[in-house]
Design a protein around this motif. Structure first.
Motif, PDB file in Angstrom:
ATOM      1  N   GLN A  32      -5.866  -5.360  27.693  1.00 38.51           N
ATOM      2  CA  GLN A  32      -5.958  -5.704  26.280  1.00 38.51           C
ATOM      3  C   GLN A  32      -4.585  -6.089  25.728  1.00 38.51           C
ATOM      4  N   LYS A  33      -4.570  -7.047  24.822  1.00 41.13           N
ATOM      5  CA  LYS A  33      -3.321  -7.430  24.183  1.00 41.13           C
ATOM      6  C   LYS A  33      -2.883  -6.358  23.183  1.00 41.13           C
ATOM      7  N   ASN A  34      -1.570  -6.231  23.023  1.00 38.21           N
ATOM      8  CA  ASN A  34      -1.027  -5.264  22.065  1.00 38.21           C
ATOM      9  C   ASN A  34      -1.087  -5.845  20.655  1.00 38.21           C
ATOM     10  N   LYS A  35      -2.229  -5.689  20.035  1.00 34.54           N
ATOM     11  CA  LYS A  35      -2.408  -6.187  18.666  1.00 34.54           C
ATOM     12  C   LYS A  35      -2.498  -4.988  17.735  1.00 34.54           C
ATOM     13  N   PHE A  36      -1.526  -4.871  16.837  1.00 36.44           N
ATOM     14  CA  PHE A  36      -1.482  -3.737  15.916  1.00 36.44           C
ATOM     15  C   PHE A  36      -1.775  -4.223  14.503  1.00 36.44           C
ATOM     16  N   LEU A  37      -2.552  -3.431  13.772  1.00 35.27           N
ATOM     17  CA  LEU A  37      -2.944  -3.818  12.420  1.00 35.27           C
ATOM     18  C   LEU A  37      -2.005  -3.272  11.352  1.00 35.27           C
ATOM     19  N   SER A  38      -1.024  -2.481  11.762  1.00 36.67           N
ATOM     20  CA  SER A  38      -0.020  -1.973  10.821  1.00 36.67           C
ATOM     21  C   SER A  38       1.213  -1.540  11.610  1.00 36.67           C
ATOM     22  N   PRO A  39       2.383  -1.511  10.963  1.00 41.32           N
ATOM     23  CA  PRO A  39       3.595  -1.013  11.648  1.00 41.32           C
ATOM     24  C   PRO A  39       3.428   0.434  12.117  1.00 41.32           C
ATOM     25  N   HIS A  40       2.647   1.235  11.369  1.00 39.12           N
ATOM     26  CA  HIS A  40       2.424   2.632  11.766  1.00 39.12           C
ATOM     27  C   HIS A  40       1.708   2.704  13.115  1.00 39.12           C
ATOM     28  N   GLN A  41       0.755   1.813  13.335  1.00 45.34           N
ATOM     29  CA  GLN A  41       0.040   1.821  14.610  1.00 45.34           C
ATOM     30  C   GLN A  41       0.979   1.537  15.777  1.00 45.34           C
ATOM     31  N   GLU A  42       1.882   0.573  15.596  1.00 44.44           N
ATOM     32  CA  GLU A  42       2.823   0.247  16.667  1.00 44.44           C
ATOM     33  C   GLU A  42       3.798   1.400  16.910  1.00 44.44           C
ATOM     34  N   GLU A  43       4.264   2.034  15.845  1.00 45.60           N
ATOM     35  CA  GLU A  43       5.145   3.204  15.986  1.00 45.60           C
ATOM     36  C   GLU A  43       4.442   4.311  16.762  1.00 45.60           C
ATOM     37  N   TYR A  44       3.196   4.573  16.384  1.00 45.45           N
ATOM     38  CA  TYR A  44       2.426   5.636  17.037  1.00 45.45           C
ATOM     39  C   TYR A  44       2.211   5.319  18.519  1.00 45.45           C
ATOM     40  N   TYR A  45       1.865   4.078  18.813  1.00 48.87           N
ATOM     41  CA  TYR A  45       1.651   3.643  20.200  1.00 48.87           C
ATOM     42  C   TYR A  45       2.904   3.902  21.039  1.00 48.87           C
ATOM     43  N   ASN A  46       4.062   3.559  20.505  1.00 55.33           N
ATOM     44  CA  ASN A  46       5.319   3.758  21.245  1.00 55.33           C
ATOM     45  C   ASN A  46       5.628   5.236  21.454  1.00 55.33           C
ATOM     46  N   ILE A  47       5.354   6.057  20.451  1.00 50.60           N
ATOM     47  CA  ILE A  47       5.584   7.502  20.579  1.00 50.60           C
ATOM     48  C   ILE A  47       4.661   8.091  21.647  1.00 50.60           C
ATOM     49  N   LEU A  48       3.419   7.642  21.682  1.00 52.75           N
ATOM     50  CA  LEU A  48       2.472   8.102  22.707  1.00 52.75           C
ATOM     51  C   LEU A  48       2.992   7.799  24.108  1.00 52.75           C
ATOM     52  N   LYS A  49       3.557   6.637  24.290  1.00 53.00           N
ATOM     53  CA  LYS A  49       4.014   6.228  25.617  1.00 53.00           C
ATOM     54  C   LYS A  49       5.338   6.886  26.011  1.00 53.00           C
ATOM     55  N   GLU A  50       6.124   7.281  25.002  1.00 55.91           N
ATOM     56  CA  GLU A  50       7.464   7.832  25.279  1.00 55.91           C
ATOM     57  C   GLU A  50       7.463   9.327  25.562  1.00 55.91           C
ATOM     58  N   ASN A  51       6.444  10.061  25.112  1.00 53.23           N
ATOM     59  CA  ASN A  51       6.450  11.528  25.198  1.00 53.23           C
ATOM     60  C   ASN A  51       5.349  12.055  26.110  1.00 53.23           C
ATOM     61  N   GLN A  52       5.583  13.253  26.647  1.00 52.83           N
ATOM     62  CA  GLN A  52       4.535  13.886  27.450  1.00 52.83           C
ATOM     63  C   GLN A  52       3.388  14.384  26.574  1.00 52.83           C
TER      64      GLN A  52
END
Length: 244
Positions: A32-52
Motif C-alpha cells: 500500500q502507498k503511504n497516503k496520510f490524511l493528516s500530519p498527525h497520522q504520519e507522525e503516529y506512523y513513524n513513531i510506530l515504526k521507530e519504537n518497540q
C-alpha cells in the motif's frame, strides 16, 4: 559438451526455500502507498515504526486504528525484518450491552470483539488475503485473559480499546513482549465502557507511567483533525459540552 538442464519450478524451490515472508508477499502482493490524511497520522506512523512499544490515545475519527494496522501490514511485508505474524488482542468488554454467553470455541467467541480489526484488514489487503493469512496463522487472535506465561517473538501485536483494560491487564500484556516484536496499543480515554473515572484504566496508567522511556513511544491524537465523517467531530463536541 553437455548442456546444463534449466531449473524446473520444483528445482528452483529447492534451491531457494520458500520462506514465510515469501508466502506473505505472495498473498498480499501489492504494498500500500503511504497516503496520510493528516500530519498527525504520519507522525503516529513513524513513531510506530521507530519504537518497540507505542501507546496511543485519541478520539474517534482520527485514524489511529487504520494507521496502526497499515504500519503492521507494511512491517509484515518488509523482507528486511523478522516480523512474521500480526497478533490481534482486544479486551472482551461490551459497550453497555450484554450479549450473553456466545456459542462456539474461544476464537469464535472472540470474533465479535475482533471484527473491527478484520474490517480494517479487509480494507487494506482485501478479505481473501486476510482469510488466507489467518488460515496460515500469520494473523492470529489472542484472548488477553489467557496470555499469562506467553512470550511474543517476531510478531506485531495490536491491542485496541485499551481504555477498557485494567492496569494489571496492561502490565500482563506489556510483559509478554519478546525479541524482534512490536506492540501497538491504543484507545480512547473518553469512551471507556468499564470505568467512570478514566484515570483507573490501564491505558491512562500506561500513558503516564512510560513518558520518556526509551523504545516506548507515546502519542496523543487529542488535537488531531477528524478524517472520517465531519459529523463525528460535531457529535464529540456536544458530548464534551455536557461533560464540562
Amino acid at each position: 559438451m553437455t548442456r546444463k538442464k534449466p531449473l524446473s519450478q520444483n528445482d528452483e524451490s529447492e534451491a531457494k526455500p520458500f520462506s514465510k515472508k515469501d508466502y506473505i508477499n505472495s498473498v498480499i502482493k501489492k504494498k500500500q502507498k503511504n497516503k496520510f490524511l493528516s500530519p498527525h497520522q504520519e507522525e503516529y506512523y513513524n513513531i510506530l515504526k521507530e519504537n518497540q512499544i507505542t501507546v496511543c490515545s485519541g478520539p474517534a475519527g482520527v485514524g489511529k486504528s487504520f494507521i496502526a494496522m497499515k504500519a503492521a501490514v507494511d512491517l509484515l511485508m518488509d523482507v528486511n525484518n523478522s516480523y512474521e505474524k500480526i497478533i490481534i488482542v482486544r479486551p472482551a468488554v461490551e459497550a453497555e450491552e450484554k450479549l450473553g454467553s456466545l456459542p462456539g470455541n474461544l476464537e469464535e467467541k472472540l470474533d465479535p470483539y475482533i471484527f473491527p480489526s478484520y474490517y480494517l484488514l479487509n480494507k487494506i489487503i482485501g478479505k481473501d488475503a486476510r482469510e488466507k493469512l489467518k488460515e496460515a496463522e500469520v494473523i492470529e487472535v489472542f484472548a488477553l485473559a489467557y496470555m499469562r506465561g506467553m512470550n511474543i517473538d517476531n510478531s506485531i501485536l495490536i491491542f485496541e480499546e485499551a481504555q477498557n483494560s485494567t492496569p494489571n491487564q496492561m502490565k500482563l500484556l506489556l510483559t509478554r513482549i519478546g525479541f524482534n516484536s512490536k506492540f501497538f496499543i491504543s484507545g480512547d480515554l473518553e469512551q471507556t465502557d468499564r470505568y467512570k473515572d478514566k484515570k483507573q484504566s490501564g491505558l491512562y496508567d500506561a500513558l503516564q507511567r512510560f513518558q520518556g522511556v526509551n523504545d516506548i513511544g507515546i502519542y496523543d491524537f487529542r488535537n488531531a483533525k477528524n478524517v472520517r465523517n465531519p459529523l463525528i467531530g460535531k457529535i464529540l463536541e456536544k458530548y464534551d459540552e455536557n461533560r464540562n
